[in-house]
Scaffold this active site. Structure first.
Site, mmCIF file in Angstrom:
data_model
loop_
_atom_site.group_PDB
_atom_site.id
_atom_site.type_symbol
_atom_site.label_atom_id
_atom_site.label_comp_id
_atom_site.label_asym_id
_atom_site.label_seq_id
_atom_site.Cartn_x
_atom_site.Cartn_y
_atom_site.Cartn_z
ATOM 1 C CB CYS A 119 23.398 34.748 -73.673
ATOM 2 S SG CYS A 119 21.593 34.693 -73.738
ATOM 3 C CB CYS A 122 18.874 34.250 -70.245
ATOM 4 S SG CYS A 122 18.624 33.416 -71.825
ATOM 5 C CB SER A 123 23.039 32.362 -68.854
ATOM 6 O OG SER A 123 21.996 31.468 -68.497
ATOM 7 C CB CYS A 124 21.890 31.041 -74.734
ATOM 8 S SG CYS A 124 20.133 31.279 -74.494
HETATM 9 FE FE FE Z 1 20.351 32.985 -72.898
#
Ligand code: FE
Length: 219
Positions: A119, A122-124
């Site tokens: 991602c 961000c950190s999906c």
């Molecule tokens: Fe994300």
């Protein structure tokens, strides 16, 4: 900064925080704590509900869920077809539902295609099948370099790909989350679904690791 180095660095920090009770918590954990206290005080959240959520993500949701999906896909061709056609629905057959897993896509690795998930924003991450993302997945190093130099990043994870393997990098978003179906290791013809699921690692379902045959591991 190396991607895998980022993981061990933050893992070390986490361990330190656990064991040095005298140290002041990090800025972010203080902010979270204050916010939580305020929400509870105002009656906006129920502390029991928060505990239930934390318990879910610590104990019930994790990469073992994804491993069961992968093992089913390896052993049941009809299931694999359903998974590739509509991953959200096929994963829901196991009851793996919930936030950050609403719109899933399954990506099949083959001898000539290596799918890697990142991602960049961000950190999906697909929580219902993989749990919470590892620290390295959230690091700037991984998020930027997985796109610019995927082969270099995979090398740092110990994965050397032949020149004729195509690397496909998939950028997760709030709308779409990915689950990589790693290749079934050689020499596993006699294993049942549960034994196969035990071989599947979290990193292989992100695409940064390929699974060794159990015979290779035993050597
Ligand atoms: Fe994300």
């Amino acid at each position: 900064m190396s991607v895998t180095g980022a993981e061990s660095a933050s893992g070390g920090e986490a361990q330190q925080a656990d064991h040095q009770h005298q140290t002041v918590p990090s800025d972010i954990s203080l902010r979270v704590k204050s916010l939580e206290s305020l929400l509870v005080e105002k009656g906006l959240v129920d502390p029991a509900a928060l505990d239930a959520l934390v318990d879910t993500y610590e104990h019930k949701v994790g990469p073992r869920n994804g491993a069961r999906v992968v093992a089913r896909a390896w052993t049941d061709a009809a299931y694999k077809a359903r998974l590739l056609a509509d991953a959200s629905t096929a994963i829901a057959e196991f009851g793996f539902l919930g936030v950050q897993g609403e719109h899933m896509v399954a990506l099949e690795n083959t001898p000539k295609i290596q799918n890697v998930v990142v991602c960049t924003l961000c950190s999906c991450y697909p929580w219902p099948v993989l749990g919470l993302p590892p620290a390295w997945y959230k690091s700037n190093a991984y998020r930027s370099r997985a796109v610019i130099d995927p082969r270099g990043v995979l090398q740092e994870f110990g994965l050397e790909l032949a020149a004729d393997v195509e690397v496909r990098v998939w950028d997760s978003t709030a709308e779409l989350r990915y689950l990589v179906i790693p290749e079934r290791p050689a020499g596993t013809e006699d294993l049942d679904e549960a034994a196969l699921a035990a071989l599947v690692t979290r990193n292989s379902m992100i695409g940064v690791e390929n699974l060794a045959s159990p015979k290779q591991v035993a050597k």
